[in-house]
Design a protein around this motif. Sequence first.
Motif, PDB file in Angstrom:
ATOM      1  N   SER A 120       0.867  -1.149   0.207  1.00  0.00           N
ATOM      2  CA  SER A 120       0.055   0.052  -0.114  1.00  0.00           C
ATOM      3  C   SER A 120       0.605   1.312   0.020  1.00  0.00           C
ATOM      4  O   SER A 120       0.432   2.333  -0.451  1.00  0.00           O
ATOM      5  CB  SER A 120      -1.047   0.101   1.182  1.00  0.00           C
ATOM      6  OG  SER A 120       0.051   0.321   2.318  1.00  0.00           O
ATOM      7  N   LEU A 121       1.818   1.209   0.599  1.00  0.00           N
ATOM      8  CA  LEU A 121       2.965   2.283   0.527  1.00  0.00           C
ATOM      9  C   LEU A 121       3.233   2.710  -0.971  1.00  0.00           C
ATOM     10  O   LEU A 121       3.835   3.911  -1.228  1.00  0.00           O
ATOM     11  CB  LEU A 121       4.112   1.938   1.445  1.00  0.00           C
ATOM     12  CG  LEU A 121       3.943   1.807   2.839  1.00  0.00           C
ATOM     13  CD1 LEU A 121       5.166   1.608   3.490  1.00  0.00           C
ATOM     14  CD2 LEU A 121       3.113   3.244   3.424  1.00  0.00           C
ATOM     15  N   ALA A 122       3.697   1.890  -1.770  1.00  0.00           N
ATOM     16  CA  ALA A 122       3.967   1.988  -3.069  1.00  0.00           C
ATOM     17  C   ALA A 122       3.412   1.183  -4.118  1.00  0.00           C
ATOM     18  O   ALA A 122       3.889   0.212  -4.708  1.00  0.00           O
ATOM     19  CB  ALA A 122       5.648   1.729  -3.373  1.00  0.00           C
ATOM     20  N   PRO A 123       2.138   1.308  -4.272  1.00  0.00           N
ATOM     21  CA  PRO A 123       1.315   0.502  -5.224  1.00  0.00           C
ATOM     22  C   PRO A 123       1.679   0.344  -6.781  1.00  0.00           C
ATOM     23  O   PRO A 123       1.676  -0.472  -7.379  1.00  0.00           O
ATOM     24  CB  PRO A 123      -0.196   1.113  -5.184  1.00  0.00           C
ATOM     25  CG  PRO A 123       0.126   2.559  -4.592  1.00  0.00           C
ATOM     26  CD  PRO A 123       1.145   2.435  -3.810  1.00  0.00           C
ATOM     27  N   GLU A 124       2.382   1.506  -7.055  1.00  0.00           N
ATOM     28  CA  GLU A 124       2.966   1.545  -8.447  1.00  0.00           C
ATOM     29  C   GLU A 124       4.057   0.337  -8.551  1.00  0.00           C
ATOM     30  O   GLU A 124       4.489   0.049  -9.695  1.00  0.00           O
ATOM     31  CB  GLU A 124       3.509   2.973  -8.813  1.00  0.00           C
ATOM     32  CG  GLU A 124       4.525   3.363  -7.885  1.00  0.00           C
ATOM     33  CD  GLU A 124       4.108   3.829  -6.668  1.00  0.00           C
ATOM     34  OE1 GLU A 124       5.269   4.736  -5.976  1.00  0.00           O
ATOM     35  OE2 GLU A 124       3.117   3.853  -6.320  1.00  0.00           O
ATOM     36  N   ASP A 125       4.776   0.400  -7.376  1.00  0.00           N
ATOM     37  CA  ASP A 125       5.951  -0.834  -7.402  1.00  0.00           C
ATOM     38  C   ASP A 125       5.475  -2.052  -6.894  1.00  0.00           C
ATOM     39  O   ASP A 125       6.311  -2.765  -6.588  1.00  0.00           O
ATOM     40  CB  ASP A 125       7.161  -0.396  -6.646  1.00  0.00           C
ATOM     41  CG  ASP A 125       7.763   1.099  -7.279  1.00  0.00           C
ATOM     42  OD1 ASP A 125       7.837   1.290  -8.351  1.00  0.00           O
ATOM     43  OD2 ASP A 125       8.044   1.936  -6.312  1.00  0.00           O
ATOM     44  N   ALA A 126       4.259  -2.127  -6.811  1.00  0.00           N
ATOM     45  CA  ALA A 126       3.752  -3.546  -6.295  1.00  0.00           C
ATOM     46  C   ALA A 126       4.255  -4.805  -7.026  1.00  0.00           C
ATOM     47  O   ALA A 126       4.072  -4.687  -8.341  1.00  0.00           O
ATOM     48  CB  ALA A 126       2.250  -3.334  -6.145  1.00  0.00           C
ATOM     49  N   PRO A 127       4.477  -6.012  -6.680  1.00  0.00           N
ATOM     50  CA  PRO A 127       4.853  -7.160  -7.248  1.00  0.00           C
ATOM     51  C   PRO A 127       3.419  -7.622  -8.355  1.00  0.00           C
ATOM     52  O   PRO A 127       2.287  -7.072  -7.894  1.00  0.00           O
ATOM     53  CB  PRO A 127       5.104  -8.111  -6.531  1.00  0.00           C
ATOM     54  CG  PRO A 127       4.629  -7.759  -5.375  1.00  0.00           C
ATOM     55  CD  PRO A 127       4.542  -6.367  -5.302  1.00  0.00           C
ATOM     56  N   PRO A 128       3.332  -8.440  -9.287  1.00  0.00           N
ATOM     57  CA  PRO A 128       2.214  -8.801 -10.007  1.00  0.00           C
ATOM     58  C   PRO A 128       1.310  -9.489  -8.881  1.00  0.00           C
ATOM     59  O   PRO A 128       1.606 -10.004  -7.926  1.00  0.00           O
ATOM     60  CB  PRO A 128       2.774 -10.180 -10.940  1.00  0.00           C
ATOM     61  CG  PRO A 128       4.089  -9.475 -11.158  1.00  0.00           C
ATOM     62  CD  PRO A 128       4.674  -8.992  -9.822  1.00  0.00           C
ATOM     63  N   ILE A 129       0.160  -9.489  -9.464  1.00  0.00           N
ATOM     64  CA  ILE A 129      -1.009 -10.000  -8.530  1.00  0.00           C
ATOM     65  C   ILE A 129      -0.980 -11.633  -8.250  1.00  0.00           C
ATOM     66  O   ILE A 129      -1.172 -11.765  -7.308  1.00  0.00           O
ATOM     67  CB  ILE A 129      -2.393  -9.856  -9.194  1.00  0.00           C
ATOM     68  CG1 ILE A 129      -3.429 -10.006  -8.149  1.00  0.00           C
ATOM     69  CG2 ILE A 129      -2.597 -10.400 -10.480  1.00  0.00           C
ATOM     70  CD1 ILE A 129      -3.647  -9.274  -7.006  1.00  0.00           C
ATOM     71  N   TRP A 130      -0.380 -12.025  -9.245  1.00  0.00           N
ATOM     72  CA  TRP A 130      -0.119 -13.575  -8.890  1.00  0.00           C
ATOM     73  C   TRP A 130       0.890 -14.237  -7.905  1.00  0.00           C
ATOM     74  O   TRP A 130       0.581 -14.813  -6.994  1.00  0.00           O
ATOM     75  CB  TRP A 130       0.343 -14.170 -10.021  1.00  0.00           C
ATOM     76  CG  TRP A 130       1.589 -13.820 -10.805  1.00  0.00           C
ATOM     77  CD1 TRP A 130       1.832 -13.004 -11.810  1.00  0.00           C
ATOM     78  CD2 TRP A 130       2.880 -14.782 -10.632  1.00  0.00           C
ATOM     79  NE1 TRP A 130       3.111 -12.911 -12.075  1.00  0.00           N
ATOM     80  CE2 TRP A 130       3.711 -13.927 -11.317  1.00  0.00           C
ATOM     81  CE3 TRP A 130       3.328 -15.378  -9.578  1.00  0.00           C
ATOM     82  CZ2 TRP A 130       5.196 -14.058 -11.359  1.00  0.00           C
ATOM     83  CZ3 TRP A 130       4.627 -15.597  -9.427  1.00  0.00           C
ATOM     84  CH2 TRP A 130       5.468 -15.049 -10.339  1.00  0.00           C
ATOM     85  N   PHE A 131       1.883 -13.123  -7.803  1.00  0.00           N
ATOM     86  CA  PHE A 131       2.788 -13.025  -7.106  1.00  0.00           C
ATOM     87  C   PHE A 131       2.350 -12.897  -5.676  1.00  0.00           C
ATOM     88  O   PHE A 131       2.719 -13.750  -4.573  1.00  0.00           O
ATOM     89  CB  PHE A 131       4.271 -12.253  -7.195  1.00  0.00           C
ATOM     90  CG  PHE A 131       5.118 -12.384  -6.176  1.00  0.00           C
ATOM     91  CD1 PHE A 131       6.220 -13.296  -6.290  1.00  0.00           C
ATOM     92  CD2 PHE A 131       5.529 -11.615  -5.174  1.00  0.00           C
ATOM     93  CE1 PHE A 131       7.075 -13.638  -5.341  1.00  0.00           C
ATOM     94  CE2 PHE A 131       6.647 -11.576  -4.328  1.00  0.00           C
ATOM     95  CZ  PHE A 131       7.390 -12.817  -4.653  1.00  0.00           C
ATOM     96  N   VAL A 132       1.692 -11.893  -5.331  1.00  0.00           N
ATOM     97  CA  VAL A 132       0.951 -11.475  -4.452  1.00  0.00           C
ATOM     98  C   VAL A 132      -0.073 -12.799  -3.609  1.00  0.00           C
ATOM     99  O   VAL A 132       0.145 -12.883  -2.457  1.00  0.00           O
ATOM    100  CB  VAL A 132       0.123 -10.186  -4.414  1.00  0.00           C
ATOM    101  CG1 VAL A 132      -0.791  -9.714  -3.087  1.00  0.00           C
ATOM    102  CG2 VAL A 132       1.043  -9.131  -4.733  1.00  0.00           C
TER     103      VAL A 132
END
Length: 216
Positions: free
Chosen positions: A168-180
């Motif tokens: 949530s702190l850096a959603p633009e740098d978030a990993p792919p949804i499958w990884f999450v």
Amino acid sequence: MKINEVEALSGIPKKNIRFYEEQGLLSPRRNPENGYRDYGDSDVEVLRRIRLLRKLDVPIDEIRLMLSGAHTVGDGMRRHLICLERQQRNLQQAAELCQELSSQDIPISQLDPQALLERMESMEHSGTRFRDVTAQDIKKRYIAPVTVTALVLTLMVALIWLFLWAISLAPEDAPPIWFVAVILGVFAAIGIGSVAALTQRIQEIRKGEIDDAKKY
């Protein structure tokens, strides 16, 4: 009045005071400003009464009835005297059996436990109650697995929260949804696995698998 002061005045440790609160024997008011417990002189007096009765080995349930006014002191003591007299008879029966065994100057390998157990069972049918140490030991076996499972679940919840918080702190740098999804699935699987292991362990304890093994 804070709990440290109450502990000093009543002679009851803080953890016991908390326990009596959980049992509904004590209901201190809450400070409206901070929500903390604010004990009064009346709470100290209640704790002193509880301490007195517990020193006499009066059960919590009986104390609750007396504090609520459902039973008078006399009612509670008469009921408790019946329990004490029963315990006294049980102790006397156990003492007599121990006295009889004390005269047998033999190694334990020559003792006939089956005959004694049958005799004790017969005494139990007549009203005597011996301590069931085995049952107490079984209860103690729950502590370790429950504690470990609680710690694992707490850790998994904390890791999931930290992981989501970091995203949530850096959603633009978030990993792919499958990884999450995989990471969250691993944490969840560990938590579910620990609960399943706890459930299995409790079933094993209830079946008395440890007691059965000791027979061989």
